[in-house]
Design a protein around this motif. Structure first.
Motif, PDB file in Angstrom:
ATOM      1  N   SER A  87       0.819  -1.201   0.000  1.00 41.32           N
ATOM      2  CA  SER A  87       0.000   0.000   0.000  1.00 41.32           C
ATOM      3  C   SER A  87       0.856   1.256   0.000  1.00 41.32           C
ATOM      4  O   SER A  87       0.570   2.234  -0.701  1.00 41.32           O
ATOM      5  N   GLU A 133       0.900   4.144  -2.943  1.00 45.51           N
ATOM      6  CA  GLU A 133       0.575   5.546  -2.660  1.00 45.51           C
ATOM      7  C   GLU A 133       1.642   6.493  -3.194  1.00 45.51           C
ATOM      8  O   GLU A 133       1.350   7.615  -3.593  1.00 45.51           O
ATOM      9  N   GLU A 165      -3.255   4.826 -11.669  1.00 43.75           N
ATOM     10  CA  GLU A 165      -3.824   3.506 -11.919  1.00 43.75           C
ATOM     11  C   GLU A 165      -3.192   2.429 -11.045  1.00 43.75           C
ATOM     12  O   GLU A 165      -3.848   1.450 -10.691  1.00 43.75           O
ATOM     13  N   LEU A 198      -2.201   2.780  -7.958  1.00 42.98           N
ATOM     14  CA  LEU A 198      -2.888   2.848  -6.660  1.00 42.98           C
ATOM     15  C   LEU A 198      -4.290   2.269  -6.761  1.00 42.98           C
ATOM     16  O   LEU A 198      -4.747   1.563  -5.849  1.00 42.98           O
ATOM     17  N   ASP A 199      -4.978   2.542  -7.862  1.00 38.63           N
ATOM     18  CA  ASP A 199      -6.339   2.025  -8.033  1.00 38.63           C
ATOM     19  C   ASP A 199      -6.358   0.500  -8.052  1.00 38.63           C
ATOM     20  O   ASP A 199      -7.186  -0.135  -7.382  1.00 38.63           O
ATOM     21  N   VAL A 200      -5.450  -0.111  -8.826  1.00 38.49           N
ATOM     22  CA  VAL A 200      -5.459  -1.575  -8.911  1.00 38.49           C
ATOM     23  C   VAL A 200      -4.964  -2.192  -7.605  1.00 38.49           C
ATOM     24  O   VAL A 200      -5.398  -3.294  -7.231  1.00 38.49           O
ATOM     25  N   LYS A 237      -5.633  -1.005  -4.623  1.00 34.38           N
ATOM     26  CA  LYS A 237      -6.809  -0.983  -3.751  1.00 34.38           C
ATOM     27  C   LYS A 237      -7.735  -2.158  -4.064  1.00 34.38           C
ATOM     28  O   LYS A 237      -8.334  -2.746  -3.156  1.00 34.38           O
ATOM     29  N   ILE A 238      -7.842  -2.511  -5.345  1.00 35.20           N
ATOM     30  CA  ILE A 238      -8.679  -3.656  -5.717  1.00 35.20           C
ATOM     31  C   ILE A 238      -8.077  -4.949  -5.183  1.00 35.20           C
ATOM     32  O   ILE A 238      -8.791  -5.837  -4.702  1.00 35.20           O
ATOM     33  N   LYS A 240      -8.772  -5.071  -1.565  1.00 34.81           N
ATOM     34  CA  LYS A 240     -10.195  -5.333  -1.403  1.00 34.81           C
ATOM     35  C   LYS A 240     -10.489  -6.816  -1.590  1.00 34.81           C
ATOM     36  O   LYS A 240     -11.280  -7.413  -0.840  1.00 34.81           O
ATOM     37  N   ARG A 273     -13.242  -6.702 -11.611  1.00 36.12           N
ATOM     38  CA  ARG A 273     -12.910  -5.269 -11.654  1.00 36.12           C
ATOM     39  C   ARG A 273     -11.450  -5.066 -12.019  1.00 36.12           C
ATOM     40  O   ARG A 273     -11.109  -4.176 -12.810  1.00 36.12           O
ATOM     41  N   MET A 281      -9.677  -3.506 -15.853  1.00 37.78           N
ATOM     42  CA  MET A 281      -8.724  -2.399 -15.994  1.00 37.78           C
ATOM     43  C   MET A 281      -7.680  -2.664 -17.071  1.00 37.78           C
ATOM     44  O   MET A 281      -6.994  -1.743 -17.525  1.00 37.78           O
TER      45      MET A 281
END
Length: 472
Positions: free
Chosen positions: A57, A61, A66, A68-70, A72-73, A76, A112, A116
């Motif tokens: 993480s 950051e 993108e 950071l977005d992937v 987070k997935i 998750k 998700r 991407m």
């Protein structure tokens, strides 16, 4: 120092809990006074996330966007798996329909990440593919026994990461001298699975998830019926196209199709509706006629002819001895498993695809492929690359011989076990060999094989040496 580390780990756990908001809440075990979340296997999963997710993480950051977005997935998905493990301890083992419904929340998160990477161009495509492909490792939770068609949980995690490692290594090579944050991210992603998830599964679920025989059942009830006030479905048409009235032959109805053609011929007036061709309409009299074919027309013809020559895609075992992979285009998850050392693999005419060969085979041949990626473990004889352009080949085990013939552009990743391999090149250019560092956490070393040579006649024979370029 230890206090700061603990604070970072607690902050990472807090972020994970925030990401998992809206998931299934931890409930109590049936007939038990202790919370499911305090079970040793769940606590071990929390330790896994606290140990490995924090560094992933943090690196994401620093990069942002993108990546950071992937990331987070990915986190998750791990959070959803934690909640599913809690549910398993309260649920009876379902059938296949129930298992599909049970795993739906995890599958939605994985989709998700996959979305991407599809239908888009990105500067971080290798990051996205590495993260997206890695999530298939979480499917170990679907293992229900040796007859379910999956590898056992521990091998499944390892094999899934090997597919993602192909793109993860590309991130390491691309950014090793450009941005250490990307290198840190790639290493942290690998550690999350190996040793992180693998060791967790090994210690707690080596034979798959343990369901609760006295727990609740997975609901597989059909969707609710429409409310009484809802409008009913419209009735079918009163008359069909094949009704009895229309099916009876009648001379008053005009004939259609070929019947109309034969009726017209039988009347003898065949040319009644044709137009007369005047002199200015003839080809020899046209002023706009030209013998020049445009470049666009040539390109269209060449594409149509090349596509017509290509046969149907294949991935099959022929005669029990030879795996054939042909004409695969845009397929990123091709896998050959259940192979043995007596079988060979022939890859022909593939483009923009990735193939993983799980297990030891006798020989691998890659022929006339473009932008093709091949990952294999062990080969008994040789891996041959012929007439290819822009391919990437990764050996994860041992390979005594690797050859490239008439190939332009080849990235060759070799493992520590194959450092002694004999690499032969002929009529090839841009051949780069990447070798692992001596340290386990070191960067890969890239070596360009020479493609220019100097031949000097000396002492009655020619001596050949590669051209070396030195800067002034």
């Amino acid at each position: 120092m230890e206090g700061k580390l603990i604070e970072r780990l607690e902050a990472a756990v807090t972020r994970l809990e925030a990401v998992s908001a809206g998931g299934v809440s931890a409930r109590r075990l049936p007939d038990s006074g202790v919370e499911v979340a305090s079970d040793p296997s769940i606590l071990a999963f929390d330790d896994l996330m606290a140990q490995y997710a924090a560094s992933l993480s943090t690196a994401a950051e620093k990069i942002g966007g993108e990546v950071l977005d992937v990331t987070k997935i990915v986190l998750k998905a791990f959070s959803v798996q934690r909640e599913l493990l809690i549910e398993i301890k309260q649920t009876q083992k379902p059938d296949m329909v129930g298992l599909t419904l049970f795993l739906k929340p995890l599958n939605e998160v994985i989709m998700r990440a996959t979305a991407m990477t599809e239908g888009r161009q990105s500067d971080f495509l290798n990051h996205l593919k590495s993260a997206g492909d890695s999530l298939s490792a979480l499917a170990w939770i679907a293992y229900t026994g040796k007859d379910c068609g999956m590898s056992m949980p521990i091998p499944h995690v390892e094999e899934s990461w090997q597919m993602a490692e192909f793109y993860n290594n590309k991130v390491l090579v691309e950014y090793k001298n450009k941005d250490p944050n990307h290198v840190e991210w790639a290493k942290a992603l690998k550690e999350l699975y190996l040793p992180g998830l693998r060791d967790y599964v090994k210690n707690h679920y080596p034979l798959g998830p343990v369901w609760n025989a006295s727990g609740k059942k997975v609901s597989t009830a059909p969707s609710k019926a429409p409310a009484p006030g809802a409008p009913a479905a419209p009735p079918p048409p009163a008359a069909s196209l094949l009704s009895s009235d229309g099916s009876q032959p009648s001379s008053s109805h005009p004939k259609q199709g070929m019947a109309a053609v034969f009726q017209e011929i039988s009347t003898g007036n065949v040319t009644a509706g044709l137009k007369k061709v005047t002199a200015d309409m003839k080809t020899k009299s046209r002023t706009d006629r030209t013998g020049i074919v445009s470049a666009g027309e040539k390109e269209t013809r060449s594409r149509s002819s090349s596509s017509s020559k290509a046969g149907p895609p294949k991935l099959e075992l022929q005669m029990g001895r030879k795996w054939v992979v042909e004409n695969q285009i845009g397929e990123k998850k091709l896998v050959i498993d259940n192979c043995d050392a007596k079988q060979s693999v022939y890859i022909f005419g593939c483009k923009d695809s990735t193939l993983q060969i799980q297990g030891k085979v006798n020989n691998i041949t890659i022929d006339k492929c473009t932008k093709m990626g091949v990952v294999f473990k062990d080969v008994v004889a040789a891996c041959e690359i012929v007439n290819c352009n822009g391919v990437e080949v990764q050996c994860q085990g041992s390979a005594p011989t690797i050859s490239a013939d008439n190939t332009s552009g080849c990235q060759l990743y070799i493992s520590k076990d194959s450092l002694g391999a004999s690499i032969t090149t002929a009529k090839s250019s841009e051949i780069n060999v990447l070798v692992p560092a001596a340290e386990s956490d070191g960067d890969w070393g890239e070596h360009a094989l020479p493609q220019q040579y100097i031949h000097v006649f000396k002492d009655g024979q020619f001596e050949t040496s590669p051209v070396s370029h030195s800067g002034g």
